[in-house]
Design an enzyme around this catalytic site. Structure first.
Site, short mmCIF file in Angstrom:
data_model
loop_
_atom_site.label_atom_id
_atom_site.label_comp_id
_atom_site.label_asym_id
_atom_site.label_seq_id
_atom_site.Cartn_x
_atom_site.Cartn_y
_atom_site.Cartn_z
N ASP A 145 31.72 39.13 39.28
CA ASP A 145 33.04 39.76 39.30
C ASP A 145 33.42 40.19 40.71
OD1 ASP A 145 33.51 39.53 36.65
OD2 ASP A 145 32.90 41.56 36.13
N LYS A 160 38.01 39.32 38.29
CA LYS A 160 39.16 39.75 37.51
C LYS A 160 39.47 41.17 37.94
CE LYS A 160 37.53 38.96 33.41
NZ LYS A 160 37.57 38.92 31.95
N MET A 175 38.58 51.36 34.82
CA MET A 175 39.46 50.22 35.09
C MET A 175 40.88 50.63 35.41
SD MET A 175 38.34 47.25 32.49
CE MET A 175 39.02 48.03 31.04
#
Lengths: 262, 262
Positions: free
Chosen positions: A39, A61, A173
């Site tokens: 990631d 992402k 997030m």
């Protein structure tokens, strides 16, 4: 690749960022890997642990940016594993907490690929350790709620749950929707002066703490801005937070708004 | 002991039980320790990592059993650190999640002792990894609530928060009150057939899974009994759980009620 060997995929938690906060099991999986798909938030320090002979592929992402599609990642993992490779899917934090472990495992197993999951230290635990607070605290922080900071204008939050005054609310997030979240929490009864913090770039050289109140955190975050990972916590437990090691870390020449204790 | 050297205390997360699920940083802290105070739930495999020259002291605290008082543990750590020792306080899981890190840190810092916290892999992450489920799952398990299973007849639970149907409820530290908790959750609207599980002895040779429903878990737990750590999860995410490796682990001769999939 060794096509005569049975390939497999390990979904591996890389922890918060520092290379010495991965587990021994994760280190061994990396050392045995033929291919590592990682990631965007996996740090350069952790990537240094990947053997030179292994193929490494970034499948980043990130919040609102262009990113590699989940279907593409799934198919890539399956293709390598079926060709006999030991594939490591390296994710920041822990794969089972907002890491899409269920989706990736289901896809791969439906394709007949063996999947193992290696847990990691999640951002909340690392932020608490680095910034001197505990997620739980007797009497004042009896519970911890993990949720995502991307709630599509609040649609995905259970406000009764989030308004629990004895819980530490941990937001993963992104903090783009935190202004909406803070307003909604206050409207549902959480005190505006509830302690709140943003832990920025946890366990990285650029680590920084913003410690303030629920009402003020959103404004301070917008003022500061951040490209890296931001972990947000709200609740009485945040009262203890401080950035004791700020002076000892390497940092860029102009550390504006670093460790605001407001 | 080296009385001329500045002593210090590290509160170290030992992770769920397997020696290879501690972090590299935790391993280094153990290797440098003069004294290790460890909880009853720290496994023999992890204790093997302590150097032979270090003093090791069990300060076990377990649910309803006789245990070492917190004040005594605090004073012991302070005494060793002030004598110049590198003290490791080794705890199962992560120190910041139900690990009393805040209390121990506050006591020690008030005595002038330097404290570091080294985060660990928490039981929920390890249980999910071992038993094939994820704590979060897109659409059906958007949040995770960590609470303790010892709620003194429900007094310490926020039922509105716990009844959140889109959250995975994770219960730490004991399952003695789970019958009361399950009834209360059902009374507040969680479906009796909500998937639920007990992960017993996670990351130990005796690991076992009970996978069932919210309404039935309490009865199955009582029937089975357990001396070791029991982690309970309730929510749609539990539907994916299974004990794929049950046959590969060492186990006692009569594995009654092992991995009940009911």
């Amino acid at each position: 690749m060794q096509p005569d060997r049975e390939g497999r995929v390990a979904l591996v938690g890389a922890g918060p960022g520092a290379a010495d906060l991965i587990t021994l099991r994760a280190l061994r999986a990396l050392e045995a890997a033929n291919v590592v798909l990682y990631d965007a938030l996996v740090t350069a320090d952790v990537l240094m642990l990947i053997p030179a002979c292994a193929r490494r592929i970034e499948v980043g992402k990130r919040g609102h940016r262009a990113s590699t599609g989940q279907d593409f990642i799934n198919r890539l993992m399956a293709r390598f594993a079926k060709a006999g490779a030991r594939v490591v899917r390296l994710k920041g934090g822990d794969p089972s907490l907002f890491g899409r472990a269920a989706e990736e495992r289901a896809f791969l197993e439906a394709q007949g690929v063996r999947v193992d999951v290696i847990p990691g230290v999640t951002a909340a635990s690392a932020a608490a350790a680095q910034f001197g607070f505990s997620l739980t605290k007797r009497d004042t922080a009896r519970r911890v709620l993990f949720a995502t900071g991307r709630t599509a204008r609040g649609a995905a939050m259970d406000w009764a749950a989030a308004a629990d005054a004895e819980a530490t609310l941990c937001l993963y997030m992104g903090c783009g929707d935190f202004d909406d979240i803070a307003r909604a929490l206050i409207a549902r009864g959480r005190a505006p002066d509830t302690p709140a913090l943003a832990a920025i770039d946890v366990e990285r050289p650029s680590a920084a703490l913003i410690k303030t109140t629920l009402a003020r955190l959103s404004g301070l975050l917008a003022e500061r801005g951040s490209d890296g990972p931001v972990f947000i916590a709200v609740g009485e437990a945040c009262q203890d937070a401080r950035d004791a090691d700020a002076d000892k870390r390497d940092r860029p020449p102009a550390p504006a708004h670093r460790s605001q204790q407001i």
